[in-house]
Design a protein around this motif. Structure first.
Motif, PDB file in Angstrom:
ATOM      1  N   VAL A 195      -9.133  -5.909   7.956  1.00  0.00           N
ATOM      2  CA  VAL A 195      -8.149  -6.387   8.937  1.00  0.00           C
ATOM      3  C   VAL A 195      -6.729  -6.057   8.477  1.00  0.00           C
ATOM      4  CG1 VAL A 195      -7.142  -8.456   9.976  1.00  0.00           C
ATOM      5  CG2 VAL A 195      -9.632  -8.202   9.857  1.00  0.00           C
ATOM      6  N   ASN A 196      -6.442  -6.305   7.182  1.00  0.00           N
ATOM      7  CA  ASN A 196      -5.103  -6.035   6.662  1.00  0.00           C
ATOM      8  C   ASN A 196      -4.782  -4.543   6.666  1.00  0.00           C
ATOM      9  OD1 ASN A 196      -3.482  -8.461   5.191  1.00  0.00           O
ATOM     10  ND2 ASN A 196      -5.667  -8.904   5.203  1.00  0.00           N
ATOM     11  N   ILE A 197      -5.750  -3.717   6.297  1.00  0.00           N
ATOM     12  CA  ILE A 197      -5.549  -2.259   6.305  1.00  0.00           C
ATOM     13  C   ILE A 197      -5.292  -1.760   7.722  1.00  0.00           C
ATOM     14  CG2 ILE A 197      -6.771  -0.058   6.079  1.00  0.00           C
ATOM     15  CD1 ILE A 197      -5.785  -0.870   3.423  1.00  0.00           C
ATOM     16  N   ASN A 198      -6.094  -2.227   8.685  1.00  0.00           N
ATOM     17  CA  ASN A 198      -5.939  -1.777  10.075  1.00  0.00           C
ATOM     18  C   ASN A 198      -4.592  -2.200  10.651  1.00  0.00           C
ATOM     19  OD1 ASN A 198      -8.414  -0.531  10.071  1.00  0.00           O
ATOM     20  ND2 ASN A 198      -9.503  -2.248  10.986  1.00  0.00           N
ATOM     21  N   ARG A 199      -4.164  -3.394  10.328  1.00  0.00           N
ATOM     22  CA  ARG A 199      -2.864  -3.877  10.821  1.00  0.00           C
ATOM     23  C   ARG A 199      -1.731  -3.035  10.219  1.00  0.00           C
ATOM     24  NH1 ARG A 199      -2.905  -9.099   9.011  1.00  0.00           N
ATOM     25  NH2 ARG A 199      -4.172  -9.735  10.795  1.00  0.00           N
ATOM     26  N   LEU A 200      -1.853  -2.728   8.920  1.00  0.00           N
ATOM     27  CA  LEU A 200      -0.844  -1.909   8.252  1.00  0.00           C
ATOM     28  C   LEU A 200      -0.811  -0.512   8.859  1.00  0.00           C
ATOM     29  CD1 LEU A 200       1.194  -1.378   5.977  1.00  0.00           C
ATOM     30  CD2 LEU A 200      -0.741  -0.982   4.428  1.00  0.00           C
ATOM     31  N   ARG A 201      -1.981   0.050   9.119  1.00  0.00           N
ATOM     32  CA  ARG A 201      -2.051   1.380   9.736  1.00  0.00           C
ATOM     33  C   ARG A 201      -1.336   1.405  11.092  1.00  0.00           C
ATOM     34  NH1 ARG A 201      -8.286   2.578   8.307  1.00  0.00           N
ATOM     35  NH2 ARG A 201      -8.004   4.318   6.861  1.00  0.00           N
ATOM     36  N   ARG A 202      -1.597   0.385  11.905  1.00  0.00           N
ATOM     37  CA  ARG A 202      -0.986   0.337  13.236  1.00  0.00           C
ATOM     38  C   ARG A 202       0.537   0.287  13.137  1.00  0.00           C
ATOM     39  NH1 ARG A 202      -5.352  -3.103  14.431  1.00  0.00           N
ATOM     40  NH2 ARG A 202      -4.036  -4.937  14.146  1.00  0.00           N
ATOM     41  N   LYS A 203       1.040  -0.515  12.238  1.00  0.00           N
ATOM     42  CA  LYS A 203       2.490  -0.639  12.099  1.00  0.00           C
ATOM     43  C   LYS A 203       3.117   0.691  11.677  1.00  0.00           C
ATOM     44  CE  LYS A 203       2.723  -5.600  11.050  1.00  0.00           C
ATOM     45  NZ  LYS A 203       3.163  -6.628  10.076  1.00  0.00           N
ATOM     46  N   ILE A 204       2.461   1.392  10.750  1.00  0.00           N
ATOM     47  CA  ILE A 204       2.989   2.674  10.288  1.00  0.00           C
ATOM     48  C   ILE A 204       2.888   3.721  11.399  1.00  0.00           C
ATOM     49  CG2 ILE A 204       2.694   4.556   8.622  1.00  0.00           C
ATOM     50  CD1 ILE A 204       1.664   2.456   6.631  1.00  0.00           C
ATOM     51  N   ALA A 205       1.772   3.705  12.134  1.00  0.00           N
ATOM     52  CA  ALA A 205       1.597   4.646  13.254  1.00  0.00           C
ATOM     53  C   ALA A 205       2.637   4.396  14.342  1.00  0.00           C
ATOM     54  CB  ALA A 205       0.187   4.528  13.822  1.00  0.00           C
ATOM     55  N   ASP A 206       2.928   3.124  14.628  1.00  0.00           N
ATOM     56  CA  ASP A 206       3.919   2.780  15.646  1.00  0.00           C
ATOM     57  C   ASP A 206       5.311   3.272  15.253  1.00  0.00           C
ATOM     58  OD1 ASP A 206       1.981   1.595  17.181  1.00  0.00           O
ATOM     59  OD2 ASP A 206       2.471  -0.462  16.580  1.00  0.00           O
ATOM     60  N   ALA A 207       5.522   3.465  13.941  1.00  0.00           N
ATOM     61  CA  ALA A 207       6.817   3.958  13.468  1.00  0.00           C
ATOM     62  C   ALA A 207       6.856   5.482  13.430  1.00  0.00           C
ATOM     63  CB  ALA A 207       7.114   3.399  12.083  1.00  0.00           C
ATOM     64  N   GLY A 208       5.764   6.122  13.902  1.00  0.00           N
ATOM     65  CA  GLY A 208       5.760   7.577  14.018  1.00  0.00           C
ATOM     66  C   GLY A 208       5.000   8.322  12.937  1.00  0.00           C
ATOM     67  N   LEU A 209       4.204   7.588  12.129  1.00  0.00           N
ATOM     68  CA  LEU A 209       3.437   8.248  11.066  1.00  0.00           C
ATOM     69  C   LEU A 209       1.954   7.905  11.206  1.00  0.00           C
ATOM     70  CD1 LEU A 209       5.786   7.616   7.985  1.00  0.00           C
ATOM     71  CD2 LEU A 209       5.512   9.751   9.267  1.00  0.00           C
ATOM     72  N   PRO A 210       1.260   8.536  12.158  1.00  0.00           N
ATOM     73  CA  PRO A 210      -0.171   8.261  12.319  1.00  0.00           C
ATOM     74  C   PRO A 210      -0.978   8.827  11.147  1.00  0.00           C
ATOM     75  CG  PRO A 210       0.489  10.108  13.699  1.00  0.00           C
ATOM     76  CD  PRO A 210       1.754   9.553  13.106  1.00  0.00           C
ATOM     77  N   ASP A 211      -2.130   8.216  10.897  1.00  0.00           N
ATOM     78  CA  ASP A 211      -3.055   8.688   9.857  1.00  0.00           C
ATOM     79  C   ASP A 211      -2.417   8.707   8.470  1.00  0.00           C
ATOM     80  OD1 ASP A 211      -4.979   9.198  11.889  1.00  0.00           O
ATOM     81  OD2 ASP A 211      -4.016  11.133  12.294  1.00  0.00           O
ATOM     82  N   TYR A 212      -1.484   7.808   8.220  1.00  0.00           N
ATOM     83  CA  TYR A 212      -0.825   7.761   6.910  1.00  0.00           C
ATOM     84  C   TYR A 212      -1.800   7.315   5.828  1.00  0.00           C
ATOM     85  CZ  TYR A 212       2.923   7.109   3.506  1.00  0.00           C
ATOM     86  OH  TYR A 212       3.727   7.218   2.394  1.00  0.00           O
ATOM     87  N   ILE A 213      -2.688   6.386   6.187  1.00  0.00           N
ATOM     88  CA  ILE A 213      -3.711   5.894   5.262  1.00  0.00           C
ATOM     89  C   ILE A 213      -5.067   6.381   5.749  1.00  0.00           C
ATOM     90  CG2 ILE A 213      -4.834   3.860   4.257  1.00  0.00           C
ATOM     91  CD1 ILE A 213      -2.212   2.322   4.811  1.00  0.00           C
ATOM     92  N   GLU A 214      -5.778   7.108   4.908  1.00  0.00           N
ATOM     93  CA  GLU A 214      -7.091   7.630   5.277  1.00  0.00           C
ATOM     94  C   GLU A 214      -8.196   6.816   4.605  1.00  0.00           C
ATOM     95  OE1 GLU A 214      -7.378  11.750   4.327  1.00  0.00           O
ATOM     96  OE2 GLU A 214      -5.668  12.335   5.576  1.00  0.00           O
ATOM     97  N   THR A 215      -9.341   6.734   5.293  1.00  0.00           N
ATOM     98  CA  THR A 215     -10.513   6.063   4.728  1.00  0.00           C
ATOM     99  C   THR A 215     -11.422   7.097   4.071  1.00  0.00           C
ATOM    100  OG1 THR A 215     -10.472   4.328   6.413  1.00  0.00           O
ATOM    101  CG2 THR A 215     -12.556   4.667   5.253  1.00  0.00           C
ATOM    102  N   LYS A 216     -11.834   6.822   2.859  1.00  0.00           N
ATOM    103  CA  LYS A 216     -12.858   7.609   2.183  1.00  0.00           C
ATOM    104  C   LYS A 216     -14.142   6.788   2.232  1.00  0.00           C
ATOM    105  CE  LYS A 216     -10.388  11.176   0.848  1.00  0.00           C
ATOM    106  NZ  LYS A 216     -10.662  12.537   1.312  1.00  0.00           N
ATOM    107  N   VAL A 217     -15.042   7.180   3.131  1.00  0.00           N
ATOM    108  CA  VAL A 217     -16.246   6.383   3.386  1.00  0.00           C
ATOM    109  C   VAL A 217     -17.021   6.164   2.089  1.00  0.00           C
ATOM    110  CG1 VAL A 217     -18.404   6.266   4.661  1.00  0.00           C
ATOM    111  CG2 VAL A 217     -16.374   7.268   5.730  1.00  0.00           C
ATOM    112  N   GLY A 218     -17.322   4.907   1.840  1.00  0.00           N
ATOM    113  CA  GLY A 218     -18.084   4.550   0.652  1.00  0.00           C
ATOM    114  C   GLY A 218     -17.265   4.521  -0.622  1.00  0.00           C
ATOM    115  N   GLN A 219     -15.959   4.854  -0.525  1.00  0.00           N
ATOM    116  CA  GLN A 219     -15.122   4.900  -1.720  1.00  0.00           C
ATOM    117  C   GLN A 219     -13.927   3.958  -1.629  1.00  0.00           C
ATOM    118  OE1 GLN A 219     -14.309   8.984  -3.218  1.00  0.00           O
ATOM    119  NE2 GLN A 219     -15.569   9.676  -1.499  1.00  0.00           N
TER     120      GLN A 219
END
Length: 224
Positions: A195-219
């Motif tokens: 939840v915290n990661i997704n909220r942080l991602r949205r805030k950064i994307a809304d500021a014009g930087l989409p995909d700033y944080i990437e998920t490494k599945v299983g890592q």
């Protein structure tokens, strides 16, 4: 990934510490040339130093003074010299903690984690900002910005972003993030981190930087 510099001339102990740190997903660096500890420190720029007192060439007291001349990086002494005078001298010269030999590796890891949390989540890191890929994080105010866009962060979002930005280019495990944000992750629902990661991602994307944080599945997660 935090870099730990191990200044210990007993190779068995140094290798034991390095192995344990690697398991905890730290980047461990052991010193082998004790004539150039200062140069190695400057080149590595570690996030924490483990320093023995009895060393070849110059002792740990000398090296902590050299480190403190240019840096406030956390320093933990690890030594069999355990008199009160040794401990007082170490702390007066700039050490942050003192661990007596022989020690339980779990105790050392706990002290390292606690000192890193205090230093890099709440303290003065020696720099006012982190800047990476168009995002600026103010370490004094806890605010972030992308160009002219301000990003208001919660306390946990700030901690997450700081850890990920410091480790940019390296994957940070969910376990590591849980440990750093909530001291006993056994009592935290794993979904809380998501939840915290997704909220942080949205805030950064809304500021014009989409995909700033990437998920490494299983890592875990990475700021590339």
């Amino acid at each position: 990934m935090f870099k730990i510099m191990i200044v210990e001339d007993d190779r068995t102990i140094a290798d034991l510490i390095a192995s344990a740190l690697t398991k905890w997903q730290f980047e461990a660096h052991t010193v082998k040339d004790f004539n150039t500890v200062g140069e190695q420190f400057q080149a590595l720029a570690p996030d924490l130093v483990l320093l023995d007192i009895n060393l070849p060439v110059y002792d740990g007291y000398y090296w902590v003074q050299q480190i403190r001349a240019t840096s406030q990086v956390p320093v933990i002494f690890i030594s069999s010299r355990n008199t009160n005078m040794d401990m007082v001298m170490a702390m007066n010269l700039g050490a942050d903690d003192f661990v007596n030999k022989p020690f339980a590796i779990e105790v050392l890891i706990a002290k390292i984690n606690a000192l890193l949390r205090r230093t890099y989540n709440y303290g003065d890191t020696g720099a006012d900002t982190l800047v990476h890929n168009g995002l600026t994080l103010d370490l004094q105010t806890g605010a972030a910005s992308a160009g002219d866009q301000q990003i208001n962060l919660s306390k946990n979002e700030y901690k997450l972003l700081q850890i990920l930005m410091r480790a940019h280019g390296s994957t940070v495990s969910r376990s590591r993030l849980l440990k750093d944000l909530w001291q006993d992750e056994r009592f935290v629902d794993d979904n809380t981190l998501t939840v915290n990661i997704n909220r942080l991602r949205r805030k950064i994307a809304d500021a014009g930087l989409p995909d700033y944080i990437e998920t490494k599945v299983g890592q875990g997660y990475i700021v590339p």
